[in-house]
Design a protein around this motif. Sequence first.
Motif, PDB file in Angstrom:
ATOM      1  N   SER A   1      49.043 -80.614   7.696  1.00  0.00           N
ATOM      2  CA  SER A   1      48.182 -79.570   8.241  1.00  0.00           C
ATOM      3  C   SER A   1      48.389 -79.396   9.739  1.00  0.00           C
ATOM      4  N   HIS A   2      48.019 -78.225  10.225  1.00  0.00           N
ATOM      5  CA  HIS A   2      48.041 -77.953  11.659  1.00  0.00           C
ATOM      6  C   HIS A   2      46.994 -76.900  11.969  1.00  0.00           C
ATOM      7  N   ASN A   3      46.499 -76.935  13.181  1.00  0.00           N
ATOM      8  CA  ASN A   3      45.469 -75.993  13.583  1.00  0.00           C
ATOM      9  C   ASN A   3      46.051 -74.617  13.880  1.00  0.00           C
ATOM     10  N   LEU A   4      45.330 -73.574  13.452  1.00  0.00           N
ATOM     11  CA  LEU A   4      45.736 -72.199  13.723  1.00  0.00           C
ATOM     12  C   LEU A   4      45.045 -71.662  14.969  1.00  0.00           C
TER      13      LEU A   4
ATOM     14  N   ARG B   1      45.397 -74.847   8.716  1.00  0.00           N
ATOM     15  CA  ARG B   1      46.218 -74.556   7.533  1.00  0.00           C
ATOM     16  C   ARG B   1      46.719 -75.872   6.963  1.00  0.00           C
ATOM     17  N   GLU B   2      46.470 -76.074   5.670  1.00  0.00           N
ATOM     18  CA  GLU B   2      46.871 -77.314   5.007  1.00  0.00           C
ATOM     19  C   GLU B   2      47.763 -76.995   3.811  1.00  0.00           C
TER      20      GLU B   2
ATOM     21  N   MET C   1      43.756 -71.686  18.721  1.00  0.00           N
ATOM     22  CA  MET C   1      44.092 -72.226  20.048  1.00  0.00           C
ATOM     23  C   MET C   1      45.328 -73.125  20.037  1.00  0.00           C
ATOM     24  N   ASN C   2      46.240 -72.913  19.093  1.00  0.00           N
ATOM     25  CA  ASN C   2      47.389 -73.815  19.018  1.00  0.00           C
ATOM     26  C   ASN C   2      48.407 -73.591  20.133  1.00  0.00           C
ATOM     27  N   HIS C   3      48.214 -72.535  20.922  1.00  0.00           N
ATOM     28  CA  HIS C   3      49.080 -72.346  22.085  1.00  0.00           C
ATOM     29  C   HIS C   3      48.633 -73.242  23.252  1.00  0.00           C
ATOM     30  N   LEU C   4      47.423 -73.814  23.120  1.00  0.00           N
ATOM     31  CA  LEU C   4      46.901 -74.725  24.135  1.00  0.00           C
ATOM     32  C   LEU C   4      46.849 -76.170  23.639  1.00  0.00           C
ATOM     33  N   LEU C   5      46.557 -76.320  22.357  1.00  0.00           N
ATOM     34  CA  LEU C   5      46.472 -77.670  21.763  1.00  0.00           C
ATOM     35  C   LEU C   5      46.946 -77.592  20.322  1.00  0.00           C
ATOM     36  N   LEU C   6      48.002 -78.325  20.010  1.00  0.00           N
ATOM     37  CA  LEU C   6      48.566 -78.316  18.657  1.00  0.00           C
ATOM     38  C   LEU C   6      48.438 -79.703  18.037  1.00  0.00           C
ATOM     39  N   VAL C   7      47.862 -79.741  16.842  1.00  0.00           N
ATOM     40  CA  VAL C   7      47.694 -80.995  16.111  1.00  0.00           C
ATOM     41  C   VAL C   7      48.427 -80.893  14.784  1.00  0.00           C
ATOM     42  N   ASN C   8      49.473 -81.685  14.607  1.00  0.00           N
ATOM     43  CA  ASN C   8      50.215 -81.758  13.346  1.00  0.00           C
ATOM     44  C   ASN C   8      49.851 -83.060  12.643  1.00  0.00           C
ATOM     45  N   GLU C   9      49.234 -82.939  11.487  1.00  0.00           N
ATOM     46  CA  GLU C   9      48.733 -84.113  10.765  1.00  0.00           C
ATOM     47  C   GLU C   9      49.428 -84.268   9.418  1.00  0.00           C
ATOM     48  N   THR C  10      49.725 -85.513   9.063  1.00  0.00           N
ATOM     49  CA  THR C  10      50.294 -85.824   7.747  1.00  0.00           C
ATOM     50  C   THR C  10      49.495 -86.946   7.114  1.00  0.00           C
ATOM     51  N   VAL C  11      49.052 -86.710   5.879  1.00  0.00           N
ATOM     52  CA  VAL C  11      48.287 -87.704   5.116  1.00  0.00           C
ATOM     53  C   VAL C  11      49.019 -87.975   3.806  1.00  0.00           C
TER      54      VAL C  11
ATOM     55  N   LEU D   1      43.019 -72.998   3.523  1.00  0.00           N
ATOM     56  CA  LEU D   1      42.540 -72.680   4.862  1.00  0.00           C
ATOM     57  C   LEU D   1      41.187 -73.361   5.031  1.00  0.00           C
ATOM     58  N   ILE D   2      41.089 -74.234   6.036  1.00  0.00           N
ATOM     59  CA  ILE D   2      39.877 -75.027   6.252  1.00  0.00           C
ATOM     60  C   ILE D   2      39.202 -74.577   7.551  1.00  0.00           C
ATOM     61  N   GLY D   3      37.932 -74.218   7.441  1.00  0.00           N
ATOM     62  CA  GLY D   3      37.175 -73.792   8.605  1.00  0.00           C
ATOM     63  C   GLY D   3      36.289 -74.915   9.119  1.00  0.00           C
ATOM     64  N   CYS D   4      36.309 -75.147  10.426  1.00  0.00           N
ATOM     65  CA  CYS D   4      35.543 -76.242  11.032  1.00  0.00           C
ATOM     66  C   CYS D   4      34.720 -75.746  12.219  1.00  0.00           C
ATOM     67  N   LYS D   5      33.655 -76.479  12.493  1.00  0.00           N
ATOM     68  CA  LYS D   5      32.849 -76.199  13.681  1.00  0.00           C
ATOM     69  C   LYS D   5      32.429 -77.519  14.305  1.00  0.00           C
ATOM     70  N   GLN D   6      32.765 -77.687  15.596  1.00  0.00           N
ATOM     71  CA  GLN D   6      32.414 -78.909  16.310  1.00  0.00           C
ATOM     72  C   GLN D   6      32.012 -78.563  17.738  1.00  0.00           C
ATOM     73  N   SER D   7      31.148 -79.394  18.285  1.00  0.00           N
ATOM     74  CA  SER D   7      30.739 -79.191  19.671  1.00  0.00           C
ATOM     75  C   SER D   7      31.905 -79.517  20.602  1.00  0.00           C
TER      76      SER D   7
END
Length: 215
Positions: free
Chosen positions: A95-98, A79-80, A100-110, A55-61
């Motif tokens: 990974s994907h964001n937990l 969640r990764e 606000m994912n009902h408004l914006l969903l980001v599915n990432e693969t590395v 579980l990765i916590g982020c903070k951005q403007s």
Amino acid sequence: MKLFTTNHYFNYPWEQVTAANWQKYPNELSTHVESVDILSREIDVERRVLRTERLIGCKQSIPRWLVYLVGAQDHSYVREVSEVDLVNKTLVMKSHNLTMNHLLLVNETVVYKPDVDMPQSRTTFNQDAEITAYASIKKICEKVEEWSVERFGQNAKVGKLGFESVLETLNKKWEESGVFVSDVSYSIIKDINEVTDRTHSVLSEVTKLGNVFSK
């Protein structure tokens, strides 16, 4: 939906890159990542795969217009799930964001893999992301997705530089200490073998008990 893709390589062996991945955060450049917590870790004995959930916590403007439109938050959690495949030498992180994912969903693969041309000294990095905004107004979706792709690209560039600095620092430490991470799979294989041995031991004891009670 918008797509983001980037590919590059790191001038270090796959084993070192894989080992350094667990120490990627925090670093002086990726300051938006505030916390990394391991939720679970398990070994697939048959496949020789180490699976880790974090579980990765982020903070951005966040731009004011985005806050006004969708009520976006500057704190978010991701969640990764990663798999280190020792047989095929691949590290796959999904990974994907937990938040606000009902408004914006980001599915990432590395995906990290040894470079085909220089497998002993270089690792390829492939990153793909699907970014989807949900809103009743199409123009709002497009605006949010465009901003997200731009921010994602900025973070990807900073992330690469940050990981490069981590790799360089760790490589110096390994060289100074005389310990070279030439094959991170050794320690994982040891864990897998220990699990396998314990499993066989337990099965053996169960079989013995079964034989005793069947007499």
